[in-house]
Design a protein around this motif. Structure first.
Motif, PDB file in Angstrom:
ATOM      1  N   ARG A   1     -78.260  38.366 -16.835  1.00  0.00           N
ATOM      2  CA  ARG A   1     -78.432  39.397 -15.809  1.00  0.00           C
ATOM      3  C   ARG A   1     -77.235  39.297 -14.870  1.00  0.00           C
ATOM      4  O   ARG A   1     -76.997  38.255 -14.264  1.00  0.00           O
TER       5      ARG A   1
ATOM      6  N   THR B   1     -84.127  44.406 -23.759  1.00  0.00           N
ATOM      7  CA  THR B   1     -83.833  44.338 -22.324  1.00  0.00           C
ATOM      8  C   THR B   1     -85.159  44.241 -21.579  1.00  0.00           C
ATOM      9  O   THR B   1     -86.211  44.631 -22.094  1.00  0.00           O
TER      10      THR B   1
ATOM     11  N   THR C   1     -75.912  44.741 -15.601  1.00  0.00           N
ATOM     12  CA  THR C   1     -77.220  44.921 -16.239  1.00  0.00           C
ATOM     13  C   THR C   1     -78.352  45.100 -15.241  1.00  0.00           C
ATOM     14  O   THR C   1     -79.409  45.627 -15.592  1.00  0.00           O
TER      15      THR C   1
ATOM     16  N   TYR D   1     -79.922  38.386 -25.900  1.00  0.00           N
ATOM     17  CA  TYR D   1     -79.137  38.441 -27.125  1.00  0.00           C
ATOM     18  C   TYR D   1     -79.546  37.315 -28.077  1.00  0.00           C
ATOM     19  O   TYR D   1     -79.839  36.184 -27.637  1.00  0.00           O
TER      20      TYR D   1
ATOM     21  N   LEU E   1     -78.282  42.501 -29.744  1.00  0.00           N
ATOM     22  CA  LEU E   1     -79.119  42.642 -28.547  1.00  0.00           C
ATOM     23  C   LEU E   1     -80.567  42.754 -29.000  1.00  0.00           C
ATOM     24  O   LEU E   1     -80.939  43.696 -29.686  1.00  0.00           O
TER      25      LEU E   1
ATOM     26  N   TYR F   1     -80.139  34.797 -22.265  1.00  0.00           N
ATOM     27  CA  TYR F   1     -80.624  35.827 -21.355  1.00  0.00           C
ATOM     28  C   TYR F   1     -79.566  36.008 -20.261  1.00  0.00           C
ATOM     29  O   TYR F   1     -79.185  35.040 -19.592  1.00  0.00           O
TER      30      TYR F   1
ATOM     31  N   ARG G   1     -82.326  42.403 -17.412  1.00  0.00           N
ATOM     32  CA  ARG G   1     -81.585  41.331 -18.067  1.00  0.00           C
ATOM     33  C   ARG G   1     -81.526  41.650 -19.558  1.00  0.00           C
ATOM     34  O   ARG G   1     -82.484  42.209 -20.124  1.00  0.00           O
ATOM     35  N   HIS G   2     -80.430  41.306 -20.193  1.00  0.00           N
ATOM     36  CA  HIS G   2     -80.230  41.546 -21.612  1.00  0.00           C
ATOM     37  C   HIS G   2     -80.448  40.246 -22.370  1.00  0.00           C
ATOM     38  O   HIS G   2     -79.934  39.186 -21.976  1.00  0.00           O
TER      39      HIS G   2
END
Length: 282
Positions: free
Chosen positions: A125, A150, A129, A136, A147, A123, A133-134
């Motif tokens: 951020r 989000t 971003t 993956y 991904l 995770y 937070r993205h």
């Protein structure tokens, strides 16, 4: 009386009385033995549970202290989220007990690596971003692949971060529901300070209640025994039954009390304890 009754009756009475006494003593001895064995089993299981939970907690604190030492000696840079991500990935490979490690700074930057589940994930951020937070997916070597999703997120608003701001050393959050997963757990944290004594960031490690329940489910408690951990509030922390400590609600999941358990033994035991002591903190 007929002579045969005078001769036979005392022997019959003696046999009946002696047999009854032997049976009664055997029954009492068996009951006492069963009760003693049940007490010994309960004490053994309780000791095993307490030892495991303490060791579990100390293992997570050890990892946090190691990470804090690496940051203080500048072996690990909190300004480099990719380095932190790689470092956390290597650490969660060391033991199955520690499955999620993360760091957040006062600017809201955040990195978390977790292997609790079928798919390892990270995770992230940062400035690129925020306010999202993205999340993956990771391959078997800890490299990002796809991904997954989000999510709006600010670590500074979370219970574990607020706990760290109120302490100067290792502290434990209250049990809370995680933001990224439908799980509840507890988080040990270590606040990190800069040279001016200002809070720079927070190191953390998640313990899910599912992890504790899995341990209880593997305990040897006889054929029909159950083990559970309950808070003073009455909320269920973990149990050897297969039910989760969360109850689905319209807005978000809420925690289950022990007296709401679907397991008869857990529910009735919790009810007895509450009735007997008035409050569980007694």
């Amino acid at each position: 009386l007929p002579l045969r009754w005078v001769i036979i009756a005392p022997f019959v009475v003696e046999v009946i009385v002696s047999t009854g006494l032997i049976g009664w003593r055997s029954f009492r001895s068996g009951t006492a033995l069963a009760h003693q064995l049940a007490l010994e089993l309960g004490e053994r299981v309780a000791t095993e549970m307490e030892t495991h939970v303490e060791e579990f907690a100390l293992t997570h604190q050890l990892f946090l202290n190691i990470n804090a030492a690496a940051i203080r000696t500048q072996s690990l840079s909190t300004d480099n989220l990719e380095q932190l991500e790689s470092y956390f990935w290597q650490q969660v490979q060391l033991t199955e007990e520690v499955s999620a490690l993360y760091y957040a700074d006062r600017g809201g930057n955040f990195v978390l690596v977790t292997v609790d589940g079928d798919q390892p994930q990270t995770y992230i951020r940062d400035e690129t971003t925020a306010p999202l937070r993205h999340i993956y997916n990771l391959d078997e070597f800890g490299n990002r692949t796809t991904l997954d999703r989000t999510q709006a997120y600010d670590p500074r608003d979370r219970p574990w971060y607020r706990t760290a701001t109120a302490t100067e050393g290792v502290a434990w959050s209250e049990i809370y529901t995680f933001a990224g997963r439908p799980l509840s757990g507890i988080t040990p944290v270590i606040p990190m300070y800069d040279s001016a004594g200002e809070l720079e960031g927070v190191l953390a490690a998640d313990i899910t209640l599912n992890q504790l329940s899995r341990f209880l489910q593997n305990l040897d408690i006889g054929k029909s025994g159950q083990a559970f951990i309950v808070e003073h509030s009455g909320h269920l922390v973990a149990s050897s039954s297969l039910e989760t400590p969360l109850v689905a609600a319209e807005v978000e999941s809420v925690r289950r009390t022990a007296t709401q358990s679907h397991n008869d033994k857990i529910r009735q035991t919790a009810q007895f304890l509450r009735d007997y002591f008035g409050r569980l903190d007694h």
